[in-house]
Design an enzyme around this catalytic site. Structure first.
Site, mmCIF file in Angstrom:
data_model
loop_
_atom_site.group_PDB
_atom_site.id
_atom_site.type_symbol
_atom_site.label_atom_id
_atom_site.label_comp_id
_atom_site.label_asym_id
_atom_site.label_seq_id
_atom_site.Cartn_x
_atom_site.Cartn_y
_atom_site.Cartn_z
ATOM 1 N N ASN A 8 0.843 -1.294 -0.203
ATOM 2 C CA ASN A 8 0.009 0.070 0.134
ATOM 3 C C ASN A 8 0.941 1.186 -0.093
ATOM 4 O OD1 ASN A 8 -1.745 1.930 0.581
ATOM 5 N ND2 ASN A 8 -2.242 1.338 2.793
ATOM 6 N N TRP A 9 0.958 1.884 -1.033
ATOM 7 C CA TRP A 9 1.648 3.120 -1.354
ATOM 8 C C TRP A 9 1.320 4.306 -0.520
ATOM 9 C CZ3 TRP A 9 3.845 3.251 -6.935
ATOM 10 C CH2 TRP A 9 4.535 2.139 -7.275
ATOM 11 N N LYS A 10 0.068 4.253 -0.247
ATOM 12 C CA LYS A 10 -0.642 5.542 0.367
ATOM 13 C C LYS A 10 -0.360 6.638 -0.537
ATOM 14 C CE LYS A 10 -0.083 3.220 4.904
ATOM 15 N NZ LYS A 10 0.072 3.387 6.298
ATOM 16 N N HIS A 94 -9.240 1.023 5.450
ATOM 17 C CA HIS A 94 -8.122 1.297 6.080
ATOM 18 C C HIS A 94 -8.262 2.110 7.324
ATOM 19 C CE1 HIS A 94 -4.086 2.361 6.763
ATOM 20 N NE2 HIS A 94 -3.541 1.469 6.167
ATOM 21 N N GLU A 96 -6.933 4.739 8.078
ATOM 22 C CA GLU A 96 -6.645 6.013 7.887
ATOM 23 C C GLU A 96 -7.804 6.599 7.146
ATOM 24 O OE1 GLU A 96 -2.799 5.666 5.870
ATOM 25 O OE2 GLU A 96 -1.790 4.974 7.633
ATOM 26 N N GLU A 166 -5.023 -4.748 11.105
ATOM 27 C CA GLU A 166 -3.884 -3.831 11.082
ATOM 28 C C GLU A 166 -4.004 -3.189 12.261
ATOM 29 O OE1 GLU A 166 -2.277 -2.829 7.001
ATOM 30 O OE2 GLU A 166 -3.965 -1.670 7.263
ATOM 31 N N GLY A 172 2.943 2.376 10.617
ATOM 32 C CA GLY A 172 3.744 3.406 10.358
ATOM 33 C C GLY A 172 4.577 3.782 11.625
ATOM 34 N N SER A 212 3.899 -1.951 10.532
ATOM 35 C CA SER A 212 5.188 -2.255 10.613
ATOM 36 C C SER A 212 5.766 -3.635 10.381
ATOM 37 C CB SER A 212 5.539 -1.800 11.945
ATOM 38 O OG SER A 212 5.121 -0.276 12.159
ATOM 39 N N GLY A 233 2.906 -1.164 4.509
ATOM 40 C CA GLY A 233 3.166 0.168 4.030
ATOM 41 C C GLY A 233 4.432 0.685 3.616
ATOM 42 N N GLY A 234 5.197 1.340 4.739
ATOM 43 C CA GLY A 234 6.285 1.903 4.697
ATOM 44 C C GLY A 234 7.399 0.900 3.715
HETATM 45 P P1 PGA Z 1 2.950 0.343 7.571
HETATM 46 O O1 PGA Z 1 1.581 0.570 7.077
HETATM 47 O O2 PGA Z 1 3.570 -1.148 7.123
HETATM 48 O O3 PGA Z 1 3.860 1.530 7.024
HETATM 49 O O4 PGA Z 1 2.825 0.076 9.188
HETATM 50 C C1 PGA Z 1 0.774 -0.483 6.954
HETATM 51 C C2 PGA Z 1 -0.653 -0.148 6.389
HETATM 52 O O5 PGA Z 1 -1.056 1.065 6.846
HETATM 53 O O6 PGA Z 1 -1.254 -0.835 5.454
#
Ligand code: PGA
Length: 252
Positions: A8-10, A94, A96, A166, A172, A212, A233-234
Site C-alpha cells: 500500500n503506497w498510500k 483502512h 486512515e 492492522e 507506521g 510495521s 505500507g512503509g
Molecule cells: P506500515 O503500514 O507497514 O507502514 O505500518 C501498513 C498499512 O497501513 O497498511
C-alpha cells in the site's frame, strides 16, 4: 491457499518514481509458488500501470473506491471504473480512511458492496487503537467492524474478500504486534467467520497482518498458522524490502 503480499503506497511516489519502483519490483520478482503479489499505487497511476505491467505477476489494487455507483458525485471514482481500468483489487476500511476521512461503518459497508458488485477483490481492513486494546475491547471492536462491513456479503461472495488485521498502534510506528498477538487475533477472526458463514469460509479466507511489517519480522509473522501474508505500507516503498517480504512469504 496462496498467501498475499500487498504493498500500500498510500500518498507516496510521483509518477516517475512509481514507474521506477514498479520496474524494480517486476524485474526482481521470483517465480511465485505460493504468493499473490498486489501493489496499490496512488489512483491516478492505475490505468497506466495496468497497461504497462499487464504481462507481470503483479495485481493492481486501488486504495479505496466510492461508496456510490456512477452519477453526479464530483471527484469520486467508482468500483466499476476501477474494474474497467484493469484494476482487480481494492483496499476498503483502512484505519486512515476511517479515522482521517470519517468513513463510518455504513460507508465501509457500502464500499464493500460496490466493490463486490463490480467484481473487485476486497482487501478489507480492521484494527483497533491502542486505547481500545488497553481497555481490552479489541476483540469486540474487530468483530463489530468485520460483521458490519460483511453484513450484505453471502458465503459465495466471501471468495472475493481478504481480511487485513492492522492494529492502528502498529501502523507506521515501527511497533509491530508480536507474532503471538497477531496469531491470537487472526485465530479469533477465523472463528468469527465460521460463526457468521460456514467452516469452509473460515478455513479459506485469507487473513493478512499489517502494521510495521518488515523484512526483519516477516518470517515470524508469516509463519503463524492463521496469518496468510501481509498488507505492507512503509516497507513497500523500496523494491528491495518489498521483494524480501515476498521472499519471506514464499519461504513460510
Ligand atoms: P506500515 O503500514 O507497514 O507502514 O505500518 C501498513 C498499512 O497501513 O497498511
Amino acid at each position: 491457499m496462496r498467501n498475499i503480499v500487498a504493498g500500500n503506497w498510500k500518498s507516496n511516489k510521483l509518477m516517475n518514481e512509481g514507474i521506477e519502483l514498479m520496474d524494480a519490483i517486476t524485474k526482481g520478482l521470483p517465480t511465485l509458488h505460493k504468493t499473490e503479489v498486489i501493489v496499490a499505487p496512488p489512483a491516478p497511476y492505475l490505468a497506466q500501470f495496468s497497461a504497462q505491467y499487464k504481462a507481470h505477476a503483479v495485481h493492481l489494487s486501488a486504495q479505496q473506491c466510492s461508496e456510490h455507483g456512477h452519477g453526479a458525485h464530483t471527484g469520486e471514482y467508482t468500483a466499476e471504473m476501477l474494474h474497467s481500468s484493469g484494476v482487480t483489487h481494492v483496499i476498503i476500511g483502512h484505519s486512515e480512511r476511517r479515522d482521517r476521512f470519517g468513513e463510518s461503518f455504513e460507508v465501509v459497508r457500502s464500499k464493500v458492496n460496490q466493490a463486490i458488485g463490480a467484481s473487485l477483490h476486497v482487501l478489507l481492513c480492521c484494527g483497533e487503537s491502542l486505547e481500545v486494546r488497553e481497555s481490552e475491547e479489541h476483540f469486540e471492536l474487530i468483530s463489530k467492524q468485520l460483521k458490519d462491513a460483511l453484513a450484505d456479503v453471502d458465503s459465495a461472495k466471501m471468495a472475493n474478500i481478504t481480511i487485513a488485521y492492522e492494529p492502528v498502534w502498529a501502523i507506521g510506528t515501527g511497533v509491530t504486534a508480536s507474532a503471538d498477538q497477531a496469531q491470537e487475533m487472526h485465530r479469533f477472526i477465523r472463528e468469527q467467520l465460521g460463526n457468521w458463514f460456514n467452516p469452509q469460509v473460515a478455513s479459506t479466507t485469507r487473513i493478512l497482518y499489517g502494521g510495521s511489517c518488515k523484512p526483519s519480522n516477516a518470517a515470524e509473522i508469516f509463519g503463524q498458522p492463521d496469518v496468510n501474508g501481509g498488507l505492507i505500507g512503509g516497507a513497500a516503498l523500496e523494491a528491495s524490502s518489498f521483494l524480501s517480504l515476498v521472499a519471506a512469504s514464499e519461504a513460510s
